[in-house]
Each structure stands twice: as C-alpha cells, then as structure tokens.
Write a protein that holds these residues in place. Structure first.
Motif, PDB file in Angstrom:
ATOM      1  N   THR A   5      -0.450  -1.692 -14.268  1.00  0.00           N
ATOM      2  CA  THR A   5      -0.809  -2.257 -12.961  1.00  0.00           C
ATOM      3  C   THR A   5      -0.202  -1.426 -11.835  1.00  0.00           C
ATOM      4  O   THR A   5      -0.881  -1.079 -10.867  1.00  0.00           O
ATOM      5  CB  THR A   5      -0.307  -3.709 -12.865  1.00  0.00           C
ATOM      6  OG1 THR A   5      -0.908  -4.473 -13.904  1.00  0.00           O
ATOM      7  CG2 THR A   5      -0.654  -4.324 -11.516  1.00  0.00           C
ATOM      8  N   ASN A   7       0.392   1.496 -11.762  1.00  0.00           N
ATOM      9  CA  ASN A   7      -0.311   2.767 -11.672  1.00  0.00           C
ATOM     10  C   ASN A   7      -1.557   2.688 -10.794  1.00  0.00           C
ATOM     11  O   ASN A   7      -2.070   3.697 -10.317  1.00  0.00           O
ATOM     12  CB  ASN A   7      -0.680   3.236 -13.088  1.00  0.00           C
ATOM     13  CG  ASN A   7      -0.907   4.717 -13.142  1.00  0.00           C
ATOM     14  OD1 ASN A   7      -2.040   5.187 -13.165  1.00  0.00           O
ATOM     15  ND2 ASN A   7       0.171   5.490 -13.138  1.00  0.00           N
ATOM     16  N   LEU A   8      -2.043   1.496 -10.621  1.00  0.00           N
ATOM     17  CA  LEU A   8      -3.250   1.310  -9.803  1.00  0.00           C
ATOM     18  C   LEU A   8      -2.927   0.968  -8.350  1.00  0.00           C
ATOM     19  O   LEU A   8      -3.783   1.087  -7.475  1.00  0.00           O
ATOM     20  CB  LEU A   8      -4.086   0.164 -10.387  1.00  0.00           C
ATOM     21  CG  LEU A   8      -4.685   0.443 -11.761  1.00  0.00           C
ATOM     22  CD1 LEU A   8      -5.029  -0.860 -12.471  1.00  0.00           C
ATOM     23  CD2 LEU A   8      -5.945   1.291 -11.620  1.00  0.00           C
ATOM     24  N   LEU A   9      -1.696   0.539  -8.126  1.00  0.00           N
ATOM     25  CA  LEU A   9      -1.363   0.007  -6.807  1.00  0.00           C
ATOM     26  C   LEU A   9      -1.106   1.085  -5.783  1.00  0.00           C
ATOM     27  O   LEU A   9      -0.495   2.101  -6.066  1.00  0.00           O
ATOM     28  CB  LEU A   9      -0.122  -0.887  -6.904  1.00  0.00           C
ATOM     29  CG  LEU A   9      -0.296  -2.185  -7.676  1.00  0.00           C
ATOM     30  CD1 LEU A   9       1.037  -2.916  -7.769  1.00  0.00           C
ATOM     31  CD2 LEU A   9      -1.322  -3.065  -7.000  1.00  0.00           C
ATOM     32  N   SER A  10      -1.544   0.773  -4.577  1.00  0.00           N
ATOM     33  CA  SER A  10      -1.342   1.702  -3.480  1.00  0.00           C
ATOM     34  C   SER A  10      -1.063   0.907  -2.215  1.00  0.00           C
ATOM     35  O   SER A  10      -1.564  -0.200  -2.056  1.00  0.00           O
ATOM     36  CB  SER A  10      -2.604   2.544  -3.315  1.00  0.00           C
ATOM     37  OG  SER A  10      -2.473   3.439  -2.236  1.00  0.00           O
ATOM     38  N   HIS A  12      -1.448  -0.376   1.440  1.00  0.00           N
ATOM     39  CA  HIS A  12      -2.508  -0.368   2.431  1.00  0.00           C
ATOM     40  C   HIS A  12      -2.023  -0.694   3.820  1.00  0.00           C
ATOM     41  O   HIS A  12      -2.769  -1.225   4.648  1.00  0.00           O
ATOM     42  CB  HIS A  12      -3.701  -1.228   1.972  1.00  0.00           C
ATOM     43  CG  HIS A  12      -4.628  -0.331   1.222  1.00  0.00           C
ATOM     44  ND1 HIS A  12      -5.731   0.224   1.789  1.00  0.00           N
ATOM     45  CD2 HIS A  12      -4.501   0.204  -0.006  1.00  0.00           C
ATOM     46  CE1 HIS A  12      -6.286   1.038   0.900  1.00  0.00           C
ATOM     47  NE2 HIS A  12      -5.558   1.048  -0.184  1.00  0.00           N
ATOM     48  N   PRO A 114       3.442  -9.163  -8.233  1.00  0.00           N
ATOM     49  CA  PRO A 114       3.589  -8.394  -6.993  1.00  0.00           C
ATOM     50  C   PRO A 114       2.820  -9.082  -5.868  1.00  0.00           C
ATOM     51  O   PRO A 114       1.709  -9.575  -6.097  1.00  0.00           O
ATOM     52  CB  PRO A 114       2.951  -7.035  -7.308  1.00  0.00           C
ATOM     53  CG  PRO A 114       2.399  -7.117  -8.675  1.00  0.00           C
ATOM     54  CD  PRO A 114       2.559  -8.510  -9.196  1.00  0.00           C
ATOM     55  N   MET A 116       1.165  -8.259  -2.461  1.00  0.00           N
ATOM     56  CA  MET A 116       0.770  -7.114  -1.655  1.00  0.00           C
ATOM     57  C   MET A 116       0.188  -7.505  -0.301  1.00  0.00           C
ATOM     58  O   MET A 116      -0.442  -6.688   0.361  1.00  0.00           O
ATOM     59  CB  MET A 116      -0.270  -6.270  -2.412  1.00  0.00           C
ATOM     60  CG  MET A 116       0.166  -5.873  -3.814  1.00  0.00           C
ATOM     61  SD  MET A 116       1.693  -4.934  -3.857  1.00  0.00           S
ATOM     62  CE  MET A 116       1.211  -3.477  -2.964  1.00  0.00           C
TER      63      MET A 116
ATOM     64  N   GLU B  86      -2.041 -10.930 -16.352  1.00  0.00           N
ATOM     65  CA  GLU B  86      -1.475  -9.957 -15.423  1.00  0.00           C
ATOM     66  C   GLU B  86      -2.158 -10.176 -14.078  1.00  0.00           C
ATOM     67  O   GLU B  86      -3.383 -10.040 -13.965  1.00  0.00           O
ATOM     68  CB  GLU B  86      -1.731  -8.535 -15.944  1.00  0.00           C
ATOM     69  CG  GLU B  86      -1.185  -7.430 -15.046  1.00  0.00           C
ATOM     70  CD  GLU B  86       0.338  -7.256 -15.096  1.00  0.00           C
ATOM     71  OE1 GLU B  86       1.032  -8.114 -15.688  1.00  0.00           O
ATOM     72  OE2 GLU B  86       0.821  -6.257 -14.536  1.00  0.00           O
ATOM     73  N   VAL B  89      -0.860 -10.947  -6.002  1.00  0.00           N
ATOM     74  CA  VAL B  89      -1.330 -11.580  -4.776  1.00  0.00           C
ATOM     75  C   VAL B  89      -1.754 -10.480  -3.822  1.00  0.00           C
ATOM     76  O   VAL B  89      -1.001  -9.552  -3.551  1.00  0.00           O
ATOM     77  CB  VAL B  89      -0.201 -12.410  -4.118  1.00  0.00           C
ATOM     78  CG1 VAL B  89      -0.686 -13.031  -2.814  1.00  0.00           C
ATOM     79  CG2 VAL B  89       0.269 -13.488  -5.079  1.00  0.00           C
ATOM     80  N   PRO B  96      -4.998  -3.446  -2.367  1.00  0.00           N
ATOM     81  CA  PRO B  96      -3.894  -2.487  -2.477  1.00  0.00           C
ATOM     82  C   PRO B  96      -4.034  -1.588  -3.692  1.00  0.00           C
ATOM     83  O   PRO B  96      -3.114  -1.477  -4.507  1.00  0.00           O
ATOM     84  CB  PRO B  96      -2.676  -3.409  -2.604  1.00  0.00           C
ATOM     85  CG  PRO B  96      -3.201  -4.598  -3.332  1.00  0.00           C
ATOM     86  CD  PRO B  96      -4.632  -4.773  -2.891  1.00  0.00           C
ATOM     87  N   PHE B  97      -5.181  -0.999  -3.828  1.00  0.00           N
ATOM     88  CA  PHE B  97      -5.426  -0.123  -4.976  1.00  0.00           C
ATOM     89  C   PHE B  97      -5.851   1.251  -4.512  1.00  0.00           C
ATOM     90  O   PHE B  97      -6.507   1.402  -3.480  1.00  0.00           O
ATOM     91  CB  PHE B  97      -6.541  -0.693  -5.852  1.00  0.00           C
ATOM     92  CG  PHE B  97      -6.252  -2.067  -6.394  1.00  0.00           C
ATOM     93  CD1 PHE B  97      -7.102  -3.120  -6.101  1.00  0.00           C
ATOM     94  CD2 PHE B  97      -5.149  -2.291  -7.199  1.00  0.00           C
ATOM     95  CE1 PHE B  97      -6.843  -4.387  -6.603  1.00  0.00           C
ATOM     96  CE2 PHE B  97      -4.886  -3.556  -7.702  1.00  0.00           C
ATOM     97  CZ  PHE B  97      -5.731  -4.608  -7.400  1.00  0.00           C
ATOM     98  N   ARG B  98      -5.515   2.209  -5.351  1.00  0.00           N
ATOM     99  CA  ARG B  98      -6.031   3.536  -5.091  1.00  0.00           C
ATOM    100  C   ARG B  98      -7.541   3.540  -5.334  1.00  0.00           C
ATOM    101  O   ARG B  98      -8.091   2.661  -6.003  1.00  0.00           O
ATOM    102  CB  ARG B  98      -5.324   4.571  -5.982  1.00  0.00           C
ATOM    103  CG  ARG B  98      -5.337   4.280  -7.473  1.00  0.00           C
ATOM    104  CD  ARG B  98      -4.653   5.433  -8.206  1.00  0.00           C
ATOM    105  NE  ARG B  98      -4.329   5.126  -9.586  1.00  0.00           N
ATOM    106  CZ  ARG B  98      -5.136   5.346 -10.627  1.00  0.00           C
ATOM    107  NH1 ARG B  98      -6.349   5.841 -10.439  1.00  0.00           N
ATOM    108  NH2 ARG B  98      -4.736   5.057 -11.846  1.00  0.00           N
TER     109      ARG B  98
END
Lengths: 125, 454
Positions: A5, A7-10, A12, A114, A116, B86, B89, B96-98
C-alpha cells in the motif's frame, strides 16, 4: 498498512505533484501478519512495484534485506518470492507517519489505517 | 461554489456516515453480483482500489487480487479493517496515489454523493488518473428512474432514521447481532406505542397499523422495521422496494449547480449548518402512508393534500401489500445497495427512502411554488404547536436538529439515464466506455483507461 500500500501512496498536497512520491515512512508500531503465500500472486505484483520506494521503506523498518532490484528469473525463485511476499504483504505498520517529501506534511497511520485527508486549505484552488 | 458543495457534502454525507457508522458494523452484506463478477474477472495479481469502500464488502471478493479499500469515513474504514481488510482514509477528489498504480477500480454508490457536476467529474478523473492504461473502472450510481417509481428531481436529501436502527437492535431477536450503538429509545418521544400492539416501536409499525397489522406487528420483529433489510439478498426490484416500508419522504434539494446561476457571488459568507438547506428550499414530498408523514399529514390533510405531492409513481398498490407481507422476504431485499454507499459508507443501512404507494401523479413541486411554500410554512407552524413536535420536519428551523435527532439526511444526486455516460464522454476523454446499463436501480458503467493518454 502494508508496504505494498505504501508503495502506491503519494502526497497530494497542492503543488507537489509527482514530487510527493514516495512518502517517507516512520513507524512506531509494526506487526507481522501472516498471509498465505501465493507465488503467482507475488510474481505478478513485482513488476508493479516502485522498487526504490520499497527499498527505502523496508530499510526504514529495518527489514530483511531487499535486493536492489528484482533478480533475473524471479518468477521462479521461491526464496526471492517468499521474501518479497513477507515484505510487501506481511509487514503491517500499525502506528506511524507518512511524510510528504516535498512539503513535509505528515499523514498519520493509526490502528493500521493511513489517513490521507487534507484540510480545506491544503486542497483549495 | 465549491465551498458550498463541500459544506453540503460534509453535512449531508460525511457527518451522516460518521454518525451512523456504528450501525453498520454488525450488518452483513453481500456483494452485488455484477460487481462481484467484475472483481472476479480481474487477472490474478491485479491491484484494485475500491474508492468508497465503506465497511469493505467488496474487498475480499477475490483472493487472487490485492484490493485496497478507501473511504472518507474513518469509522466505516475501521470496521473494514477489523474484518482484516487493507484500508485507508482519503478523499475521492484528491486520491493520494501515484499515477497509474491500479489495474482496476470500483466506485459503487459514491459519485452520487457529490453535489456538483464539476465534483463528480473530478472524482471520475481522479480515478482515471490512478488507473493503468488498459485498466478498468466500474461505477455505480443511483438512478433517477426506478422500476416502479421515480424521483421528481435529481438532487435529493434522504432521511435516515437513527431511532429505527436503535429500535432494531434493541428489539431485534436476531441472534448474534449485538448492537454497538449507544442510542437507546428513551430519547424518542415521538414514538407513540403502536396503537395496535402497544409496542413502542418504529413508526413503521405505527403507520402500518392502518393497514395489514397482522404479520407486521410483532414488536420483537425488527423484521418489519426497515432497518432489518440488510439480510443480504439479490433484490429483483431495486432499492426502493426494499425500503418500501418506512420512510417515504424525500427531501428535494435544489441542485447546487442550479443555484449558482441565481446567487450572487458575494454570498460567500460561511455557511451555518442551517444555511444550506434554508437557501435551497428543501421541498418535502411526503407520501400518505409513512408514519413520518402521518404526523406531517395532519397539516396536509387540513389543507388540500395533493396527490401531486407524491414522490414516486407507484404502479400498483398491490405491490405495496405484497411487499408488506413479504416483510423481509429475501427477494425483496436489496440491502446491498445500501451497503455501498458512497465514499462514506457502506453498510447496509437503510435509507429511509422508500416508495410511496399512493399511486398517482407526480408533479413537479418546485421549490418556489405556492404549494411548496405553503407546505414549508405550514410545517413550521405545526412544529410550534404540534403535540408531537419532533415529528414534523420544519425545514428552516430544524435543520440542525435533524442531523442530530432522528433523521440523518443524506444528499444524493440521482442520475438520469445516459447522464453518467454523458459525463464520461464529454469530460473524461481518457476513459473509453466499454459497457453501461442498469442494475438494481443503479446506472452502471464499465470504462477503460485509454492507452497513451497520460
């Protein structure tokens, strides 16, 4: 939160764009969650992983050494796959933070979740 | 306008889901077959996101893929987490993803909670952004056109009665269902004991005492309470049939998109909680048979009750009776739809939006029509003198109360046929529509991210 997970988060946060990835992980509580090993599944995940981000996160958590990149013929290398399975799916960050590398903004991880959400000001156009 | 939109969504989506989240926890719900199928068709090893996952009912449908659940509502996400999913929020409008991280995305009962067209488009575009080229997106939204009934307007506030849920849990004889909510019945003076069976119970029963009392009135049987619906099942008839028995009041809301045309830009004062509704002239469209309306009914019957005011077109009152007798018959239950609400929530909770079985006409009851303003005024008047003050919903005065007391109102923009497709075609060119249709009262679409577009 699993490392897959992460690894996907960025981030914003406004204006940050692609420089919001990867988030800097900091963990105060980590748990290992056994997950059934499925080699095909892991093998298919490997190409989707942003490897540098994974390395960094695994390192922060002092995890078993992750190879610098997927090894040749990894699809059939059970040892490698098991290691990756463990790192991506079994390590669970329960408490910690994720930090935007560009803005410094911290996102909390609590009870494994998390959060976000940005505040109104941070998302305003 | 975006600020207003956010305020509206906060009040009538996020806050409601947060407050009602405890009620979702024990409710089982099954995944809708077509959504299930979509998930099961994804290749093993796929990365999937459920944006607006609620309590996570779709997150474990396919063990060969990795599904990440996201929702704006933390309490709901926590429930999903407890089930071993999994989750995280986040906000659909700012995922919030690439870019291009997911092989597939589902958005089941989410987009209809966005109060402006622009936000709905933004939500879809965000999902498109995080999809890999060739990846698929499935979207479900409530349809304005329902099988046996329809909404008069597209922007609706739908009440949800927390009291009923409390009642449900406390009175339910269902085994294994421990309720977690801490809202005992004491605070609900407006629940007169049912005249027939003396059960202090959901007003559903009260209302139905006029009808077939027989089967429906066992006090312990929360089955009669709409809250019982979430026995998962595939409903033939869609959402509204399921809810049929209780609330039949819809609150129409003037679309924010529409409002901006009328308003001055200067009216950008911070909105009080009561503002949004007051400004937007909520129209109440009661039907004759819910007890909610019975109380509202008083004022109405004194003046001319128009059959015009019906919200839904009921094709047959026979259906209502069938429904009543079915009382929880599996085939009518469509708890799952309830379950997938929005990014805020899932759960099989009830939406008190049920159909009116009062047949006849539906007419447009515009916010500023004389009858509407009469209704509004009348309600206000009644509210002050009525013996059951809680029963009436005064639009202006009780907005703050409404959320707090028995009726949480959720905002929905129900979609017309073709509207969802139209949105994608005109505004989200990075997606190509593969298929679309109607499922259980929802417009659905499966779209694919085009190659070479980022």
């Amino acid at each position: 939160m699993k490392l897959l997970t992460h690894n996907l988060l960025s981030s914003h946060v406004r204006g940050v764009g692609p420089r919001g990835f990867p988030l800097r992980l900091q963990a105060t509580e980590v748990r290992i969650n056994p997950v059934e090993f499925n080699p095909e599944f892991v093998a298919r995940m490997i190409p989707k992983v942003e490897w540098a981000a994974l390395l960094e996160a695994a390192d922060t958590l002092h995890l078993v050494e992750v190879p610098k990149e997927p090894i040749q013929g990894y699809e059939h290398d059970e040892k490698f796959l098991r290691k990756m399975h463990h790192v991506l799916l079994e390590v669970d960050v329960l408490e910690g933070t994720l930090q935007c590398p560009e803005s410094g903004r911290l996102f909390p991880i609590s009870r494994g979740i998390p959060n976000m959400l940005l505040s109104d000001e941070e998302t305003e156009s | 306008m975006d600020h207003e939109a956010a305020q509206l969504e906060k009040q009538h989506v996020h806050d409601v889901y947060e407050s009602t989240a405890p009620y979702f926890s024990d409710l089982q719900s099954k995944a809708w077959p077509r959504v299930r199928q979509f998930l099961q068709e994804q290749k093993p090893g796929s990365l999937i996101a459920d944006i607006g996952c609620g309590t996570g009912k779709y997150l474990k449908v396919n063990s060969q893929v990795h599904t990440l659940g996201c929702d704006y509502c933390e309490p709901l996400v926590e429930i999903a987490r407890e089930r071993g999913c999994e989750v995280m929020v986040c906000d659909n409008l700012n995922l919030p993803f690439r870019d291009q991280g997911f092989d597939a995305i589902i958005s089941i009962g989410v987009i209809h909670h966005f109060s402006t067209k622009e936000r709905r488009i933004r939500a879809i575009k965000e999902m498109a952004r995080v999809l890999v080229p060739g990846g698929q997106l499935m979207i479900y939204v409530w349809a304005m056109e329902q099988k046996n009934r329809h909404f008069e307007k597209q922007d609706v506030l739908v009440p949800w009665n927390r009291a009923l849920c409390s009642q449900f849990f406390s009175e339910s004889g269902q085994s294994g269902r421990k309720r977690r909510c801490g809202h005992p019945e004491r605070s609900h003076p407006y629940h007169p004991p049912c005249s027939e069976c003396s059960c202090a119970v959901c007003f559903k029963e009260h209302c139905d005492s006029k009808r077939s009392h027989s089967v429906d009135y066992e006090p312990v049987t929360a089955r009669t309470c709409f809250a019982n619906i979430p026995k998962e099942s595939e409903a033939e008839n869609g959402f509204y049939n399921t809810l049929g028995k209780s609330f039949r009041s819809w609150f129409f809301f003037r679309s924010l998109d529409e409002s901006t045309l009328r308003k001055q830009i200067e009216r950008a004062r911070p909105l009080k909680t009561t503002d949004v509704c007051a400004d937007h002239t909520i129209t109440i469209q009661p039907s004759r048979h819910s007890s909610l309306d019975l109380d509202l009914q008083e004022p109405f019957s004194k003046k001319e009750q128009n059959s015009d005011e019906e919200v839904f077109v009921e094709t047959s009152s026979q259906k209502h009776l069938e429904w009543l007798r079915a009382r929880g018959t599996v085939k009518h239950l469509n708890g799952d739809h309830l379950g997938e609400i929005g990014k805020n929530g899932g759960g099989t909770f009830l939406d008190s939006t049920t159909t009116s079985d009062n047949g006849a006409d539906t007419s447009n009851l515009e916010g500023e029509s004389p009858s509407a303003s009469r209704i509004l005024r009348r309600i206000s008047a009644v509210n002050s003198t009525d013996s059951n003050p809680d029963d009436t919903i005064s639009v202006e005065e009780q907005q703050a109360d409404i959320l707090d007391s028995r009726a949480f109102m959720r905002y929905y923009h129900v979609f017309r046929e073709g509207e969802l497709c139209g949105l994608l075609k005109e505004h989200v060119s990075e997606l190509h529509i593969l298929s679309s249709g109607n499922d259980h009262g929802n417009w659905c679409i499966i779209a694919e991210k085009k190659e070479n577009c980022d």
